[in-house]
Scaffold this active site. Structure first.
Site, mmCIF file in Angstrom:
data_model
loop_
_atom_site.group_PDB
_atom_site.id
_atom_site.type_symbol
_atom_site.label_atom_id
_atom_site.label_comp_id
_atom_site.label_asym_id
_atom_site.label_seq_id
_atom_site.Cartn_x
_atom_site.Cartn_y
_atom_site.Cartn_z
ATOM 1 N N LYS A 178 -21.099 26.810 -3.016
ATOM 2 C CA LYS A 178 -20.127 27.948 -2.974
ATOM 3 C C LYS A 178 -20.057 28.657 -4.670
ATOM 4 O O LYS A 178 -19.180 27.149 -5.626
ATOM 5 C CB LYS A 178 -18.952 27.695 -2.596
ATOM 6 N N ASP A 218 -18.614 37.035 -0.865
ATOM 7 C CA ASP A 218 -17.458 36.483 -0.206
ATOM 8 C C ASP A 218 -16.063 37.424 0.001
ATOM 9 O O ASP A 218 -16.294 38.343 -0.938
ATOM 10 C CB ASP A 218 -17.263 35.434 -0.659
HETATM 11 P P1 NDP Z 1 -13.482 40.297 1.664
HETATM 12 O O1 NDP Z 1 -12.633 40.298 0.937
HETATM 13 O O2 NDP Z 1 -14.318 41.810 2.677
HETATM 14 O O3 NDP Z 1 -12.004 40.364 2.748
HETATM 15 C C1 NDP Z 1 -11.489 39.773 3.509
HETATM 16 C C2 NDP Z 1 -10.067 40.055 4.544
HETATM 17 O O4 NDP Z 1 -8.856 38.537 4.505
HETATM 18 C C3 NDP Z 1 -8.845 40.863 3.369
HETATM 19 O O5 NDP Z 1 -9.012 41.933 4.556
HETATM 20 C C4 NDP Z 1 -8.484 40.182 2.688
HETATM 21 O O6 NDP Z 1 -6.919 40.745 2.924
HETATM 22 C C5 NDP Z 1 -8.128 39.235 3.887
HETATM 23 N N1 NDP Z 1 -7.664 37.940 3.025
HETATM 24 C C6 NDP Z 1 -7.808 37.425 1.709
HETATM 25 N N2 NDP Z 1 -7.181 36.801 1.766
HETATM 26 C C7 NDP Z 1 -5.873 36.787 2.605
HETATM 27 C C8 NDP Z 1 -5.205 35.653 2.747
HETATM 28 N N3 NDP Z 1 -4.575 34.747 1.934
HETATM 29 N N4 NDP Z 1 -4.119 35.681 4.011
HETATM 30 C C9 NDP Z 1 -3.955 37.030 4.398
HETATM 31 N N5 NDP Z 1 -4.956 37.585 3.960
HETATM 32 C C10 NDP Z 1 -5.922 37.628 3.847
HETATM 33 O O7 NDP Z 1 -13.460 39.400 2.639
HETATM 34 P P2 NDP Z 1 -14.910 38.733 3.539
HETATM 35 O O8 NDP Z 1 -14.608 39.865 5.020
HETATM 36 O O9 NDP Z 1 -16.074 39.049 3.045
HETATM 37 O O10 NDP Z 1 -14.777 37.602 3.748
HETATM 38 C C11 NDP Z 1 -13.478 36.748 5.539
HETATM 39 C C12 NDP Z 1 -13.781 35.426 6.066
HETATM 40 O O11 NDP Z 1 -14.896 35.696 6.048
HETATM 41 C C13 NDP Z 1 -13.656 35.039 4.374
HETATM 42 O O12 NDP Z 1 -13.116 32.776 5.062
HETATM 43 C C14 NDP Z 1 -15.280 34.277 4.178
HETATM 44 O O13 NDP Z 1 -15.277 32.870 3.596
HETATM 45 C C15 NDP Z 1 -15.720 34.543 5.576
HETATM 46 N N6 NDP Z 1 -16.785 34.602 5.321
HETATM 47 C C16 NDP Z 1 -17.638 36.174 4.765
HETATM 48 C C17 NDP Z 1 -19.285 36.162 5.083
HETATM 49 C C18 NDP Z 1 -19.630 37.195 4.096
HETATM 50 O O14 NDP Z 1 -20.426 38.002 5.012
HETATM 51 N N7 NDP Z 1 -18.712 38.352 3.372
HETATM 52 C C19 NDP Z 1 -19.850 35.552 5.431
HETATM 53 C C20 NDP Z 1 -19.271 33.871 6.290
HETATM 54 C C21 NDP Z 1 -17.766 34.205 5.591
HETATM 55 P P3 NDP Z 1 -6.417 41.901 1.622
HETATM 56 O O15 NDP Z 1 -7.485 42.739 0.793
HETATM 57 O O16 NDP Z 1 -5.044 41.923 1.375
HETATM 58 O O17 NDP Z 1 -6.523 40.625 0.342
#
Ligand code: NDP
Length: 446
Positions: A126, A166
């Protein structure tokens, strides 16, 4: 807590005392693996768990770049190469101001077990940066990505370490990172996944994590004779994972009533339908706006600074970030009738919240099992790149669906308790661990 678990954790804590997220993820795994080691003395003797909590390599580097005002900016870049027993390191890059070594080590540690569960030959890693993409121009994002890759390129490669997206790293960022790698190395290889479909990317990669988490929930529900049809669903987040979780929930006939971002959540009692989802996708992926704008267009309510867990539901998908669902939230969910929680994010539920779910014997899936669809399709992207072919949507989707089914089967195999309750957390940890442990033993003390 069992004495051996306690002693093990004390040792890990001594060496990583300022890394709370990493220690949390190790504790979660140690609590199920250490009792299991009593039945598997080979793994205990070979000190597999002791070796697995120590990254094979950690790379930290300076990322200098020029912003649009001509000011020099400096960020910190990281790559944690955790374990390569079953394949090249594989795992996403996160760009978020909260990024530090503790968060990346927890994610890399989880990734090792997750990648093992997919059945594909991928080790775990990562990386990322404390760079905040919010409010940056496209030009600034490109300059940052180019500077980041100018150092990272020497540590990655199609057979060495294959990063992906991510939080804060989507198709745009992967494009800029890939462009810079290609320019420096002068070669077009599958060094990153999540590429565009016209230049080496796999179809279904954007959808994979969100679709996969719903496929997994459907398998969990089936163990209780239930389906997603007609279920009321809470989703947190509005990024990549959340968006495609909504899409698949709609396909399966469920009603999704919430989405969120770091400023709060929206509640739409009428349900988020296809047209509303298309608006959210444009808002988040193109306009890069805030989720609160949803209510101006479609009504419903925006809850500033809150998370959605107080709304009544049947199924919940925490899909935003780590530790976003605590004990109190878990109690509220269970009290309001929620009986299935599948993690789309990594470690979104605190250990206390997980305890509430398992005590109440509701269906609960840890992210390393339920969100493995993303990395699984990344693995399929690597295969397609190596073969220099592209599979169709149907082909990739059916492989994804089968992989999620296989992961569910492994969780049931290792996680079914005497009273019939399926402890998915235990099943995922042991199922993921065994394959890595066998490979590590076969490869000697390295
Ligand atoms: P994105 O950046 O596309 O979206 C992240 C989302 O989570 C946004 O809505 C963001 O809001 C919100 N968010 C981020 N940080 C915080 C925080 N500290 N408090 C509240 N809301 C928060 O990321 P992903 O959708 O790709 O990832 C989301 C999760 O899924 C993560 O935990 C990631 O590790 C996990 N994941 C992702 C994979 C992938 O294929 N993308 C695979 C497996 C797991 P804002 O826009 O306001 O920051």
């Amino acid at each position: 807590m069992n004495r051996q678990v306690k002693e093990f954790l004390e040792k890990v804590e001594l060496r990583n005392s300022n890394e709370p997220e990493f220690l949390q993820s190790v504790q979660e795994v140690a609590e199920t693996i250490i009792p299991f080691l009593e039945q598997a003395p080979r793994y205990k003797k070979a000190k597999i768990l002791e070796r697995m909590v120590e990254p094979e390599r950690v790379i930290m580097f300076r990322v200098p770049w020029l912003d649009d005002a001509g000011e020099v900016q400096v960020n910190r870049g990281f790559r944690v190469q955790m374990n390569s027993a079953i394949g090249p390191y594989k795992g996403g890059l996160r760009f978020h101001p909260s990024v530090n070594l503790s968060i990346l080590k927890f994610l890399a540690f989880e990734q090792v077990l997750k990648n093992s569960l997919t059945g594909l030959p991928m080790g775990g890693g990562k990386g990322g940066s404390d760079f905040d993409p919010k409010g940056k121009s496209d030009n600034e994002i490109m300059k940052f990505c180019q500077s980041f890759m100018t150092e990272l390129y020497r540590h990655v490669g199609a057979d060495i370490d294959v990063p992906a997206g991510d939080i804060g790293v989507g198709g745009r960022e992967v494009g800029y990172l890939f462009g810079q790698y290609k320019r420096i190395k002068g070669e077009f290889t599958g060094v990153l996944t999540g590429k565009g479909p016209g230049w080496g990317g796999s179809v279904i990669r954007p959808e994979a994590t969100g679709y996969g988490v719903v496929y997994f929930a459907e398998d969990m529900l089936e163990t209780r004779g239930e389906t997603m049809k007609g279920k009321t669903v809470l989703i947190s987040g509005s990024g990549n994972v959340a968006q495609y979780t909504v899409e698949r929930c709609l396909q399966a006939g469920a009603k999704v009533v919430t989405m969120s971002d770091s400023e709060g959540f929206i509640y739409d009692p009428e349900g988020i339908d296809e047209a509303k989802l298309a608006y959210v996708m444009d808002l988040k992926n193109e306009q890069r706006g805030r989720i609160r704008e949803y209510t101006k267009k479609f009504g419903g309510e925006f809850f500033e600074g809150e998370r959605p867990w107080k709304i009544k539901c049947d199924v919940a998908f925490p899909n935003a970030t780590q530790n976003e669902l605590n004990e109190e939230d878990a109690r509220l969910l269970v009290k309001n009738g929620c009986f299935c929680v599948a993690e789309g994010a990594n470690m979104p539920c605190t250990p206390e919240a997980i305890h509430v779910f398992t005590e109440a014997k509701i269906l609960y899936a840890p992210g390393k099992a339920s969100n493995a669809g993303g990395v699984a399709v990344s693995g399929l992207e690597m295969s397609q790149n190596s073969l220099r072919i592209s599979w169709t949507r149907e082909e990739v989707n059916s492989r994804l669906w089968q992989i999620m089914k296989d992961i569910h089967r492994i969780c049931v195999k290792y996680g079914k308790e005497e009273d019939g309750y399926i402890n998915y957390e235990k099943g995922a940890n042991i199922g993921g661990f065994v394959k890595v442990a066998e490979a590590m033993i076969a490869q000697g003390i390295v």
